[in-house]
Design an enzyme around this catalytic site. Structure first.
Site, mmCIF file in Angstrom:
data_model
loop_
_atom_site.group_PDB
_atom_site.id
_atom_site.type_symbol
_atom_site.label_atom_id
_atom_site.label_comp_id
_atom_site.label_asym_id
_atom_site.label_seq_id
_atom_site.Cartn_x
_atom_site.Cartn_y
_atom_site.Cartn_z
ATOM 1 N N ASN A 81 0.891 -1.106 0.052
ATOM 2 C CA ASN A 81 -0.204 -0.130 0.431
ATOM 3 C C ASN A 81 0.834 1.597 -0.010
ATOM 4 O O ASN A 81 0.268 2.293 -0.499
ATOM 5 C CB ASN A 81 -0.400 -0.152 1.057
ATOM 6 C CG ASN A 81 -1.768 1.330 1.692
ATOM 7 O OD1 ASN A 81 -2.415 1.887 0.993
ATOM 8 N ND2 ASN A 81 -0.569 2.062 2.389
ATOM 9 N N TYR A 152 5.427 9.784 -11.456
ATOM 10 C CA TYR A 152 4.363 9.136 -10.395
ATOM 11 C C TYR A 152 3.935 7.794 -11.381
ATOM 12 O O TYR A 152 3.761 6.765 -10.790
ATOM 13 C CB TYR A 152 3.012 9.854 -9.470
ATOM 14 C CG TYR A 152 1.853 9.287 -9.035
ATOM 15 C CD1 TYR A 152 2.645 8.475 -7.497
ATOM 16 C CD2 TYR A 152 0.790 9.388 -9.334
ATOM 17 C CE1 TYR A 152 1.493 8.128 -7.146
ATOM 18 C CE2 TYR A 152 -0.032 9.016 -9.042
ATOM 19 C CZ TYR A 152 0.053 7.690 -7.991
ATOM 20 O OH TYR A 152 -1.064 7.370 -7.359
ATOM 21 N N LYS A 156 3.528 3.400 -10.313
ATOM 22 C CA LYS A 156 2.852 3.326 -10.647
ATOM 23 C C LYS A 156 2.025 1.557 -12.041
ATOM 24 O O LYS A 156 1.676 1.019 -11.488
ATOM 25 C CB LYS A 156 1.397 3.456 -10.304
ATOM 26 C CG LYS A 156 1.029 4.962 -9.483
ATOM 27 C CD LYS A 156 0.960 3.847 -8.216
ATOM 28 C CE LYS A 156 1.436 4.313 -7.214
ATOM 29 N NZ LYS A 156 1.114 3.644 -5.867
#
Length: 257
Positions: A81, A152, A156
Site C-alpha cells: 500500500n 508517479y 504505478k
C-alpha cells in the site's frame, strides 16, 4: 482467519485497510516509517499481530523490514500500500535513487523478493499508470528533466507490471493490482470524490476473501471490478525487462518460481 502485512499502515488507505481486516477478525501486521509514527498508532497498535518499522526510501531499511516480517512468520497475504505522490524534485535516497522510484517501485519489488512468499499479493496502483509508458530508457531519472507527475505514473505502471509478471512466474500465488481511485486521504485531499471505506475495500477483499471472484490472479481492479490496464503492464517482454533493471538497481534477485 488470515495473517496480512500492510505497508504504509499508519494512516490513509493502509490504516483503513488494517482497521477493516481487524474488524473482520484477521491478524494484521502493521508497518510504520518511523518509531514516532508507530507510537502514534494508538489502539490500532494494541490490536495488531505485530508492527515493523523502517523507511522504504532506504534500501537497507527496506531489507530490514523484510527481516522483521519474516521473524514474525509467514504471511497469508501482503498489501503493498505504501507510496508517495508527486515529489517537487527527483530527490535522492541513501543509495542515490529517485525517491518516487525508490518508495513506489523499488521497495515493493525488494519486499516481494525478500519476504517469505505469501498466498496472495496485492499492489496498489492508480489509474494514472496509463500515462507511465516508456520508462525503461531512464528508469531512475538520471538523464531526463524531472517530471513529478510522469514519475508517479511510471511507478504505478511498474507495480501493475510486477503483479502481472508474478502471476506468470508464481502460479501458486494470487497476484493482483488495484486502482483505489482518488480517495479522500491526506494524499488525495479533502476534495477527492471517493470515501476511504470504498477506497480500501477492493484490496482487503482480494487479500482475505474466500469468494470465488476474489480467488484470481493477474488482474487489475477498480472498485471490485476488473479493468484493462496499460498495454505495457500486460506485456511479458516489458515485465521481464523491468524486473531485470530493478534487480540491477537493488542487487536483489526476484526468484523465478
Amino acid at each position: 482467519m488470515a495473517t496480512i502485512f500492510i505497508t504504509g499502515s499508519t494512516d490513509g488507505l493502509g490504516r483503513a485497510a488494517a482497521q477493516s481486516l481487524l474488524d473482520q477478525g484477521h491478524r494484521v501486521v502493521l508497518h510504520a516509517r518511523s518509531a514516532d509514527r508507530a507510537n502514534a498508532l494508538g489502539e490500532l497498535r494494541s490490536r495488531a499481530q505485530g508492527i515493523v518499522v523502517g523507511d522504504l526510501k532506504s534500501a537497507a531499511e527496506t531489507k530490514d523490514i523484510a527481516d522483521q516480517v519474516n521473524a514474525i512468520g509467514r504471511m497469508d497475504a501482503i498489501i503493498h500500500n505504501a507510496g508517495v505522490y508527486t515529489r517537487p524534485g527527483r530527490g535522492t535516497t541513501p543509495e542515490g535513487h529517485a525517491e518516487t522510484l525508490a518508495i513506489n517501485t523499488l521497495a515493493p519489488y525488494m519486499l516481494t523478493a525478500l519476504i517469505e512468499r505469501p498466498g496472495r499479493l496485492v499492489y496498489l496502483s492508480s489509474g494514472l499508470h496509463r500515462g507511465g509508458e516508456g520508462s525503461l530508457d531512464d528508469l531512475d531519472w538520471t538523464r531526463r528533466p524531472w517530471d513529478a507527475a510522469k514519475a508517479y505514473a511510471e511507478s504505478k505502471l511498474h507495480v501493475v507490471a510486477l503483479a502481472f509478471a508474478l502471476a506468470r512466474r508464481w502460479p501458486n500465488v494470487l497476484c493482483n493490482a488495484v486502482d483505489p481511485g482518488w480517495v479522500r486521504t491526506r494524499m488525495g485531499g479533502a476534495g477527492a470524490p471517493v470515501d476511504i471505506d470504498t477506497g480500501q475495500r477492493t484490496q482487503t477483499w482480494l487479500a482475505a476473501s474466500e469468494e470465488p471472484a476474489a480467488l484470481v490472479t493477474g488482474r487489475y481492479w477498480h472498485h471490485l471490478a476488473q479493468q484493462q490496464p496499460a498495454r505495457e503492464a500486460t506485456d511479458p517482454t516489458f515485465q521481464e525487462a523491468l524486473i531485470g533493471q530493478l534487480s540491477k538497481l537493488t542487487g536483489v534477485e526476484l526468484p523465478e518460481a
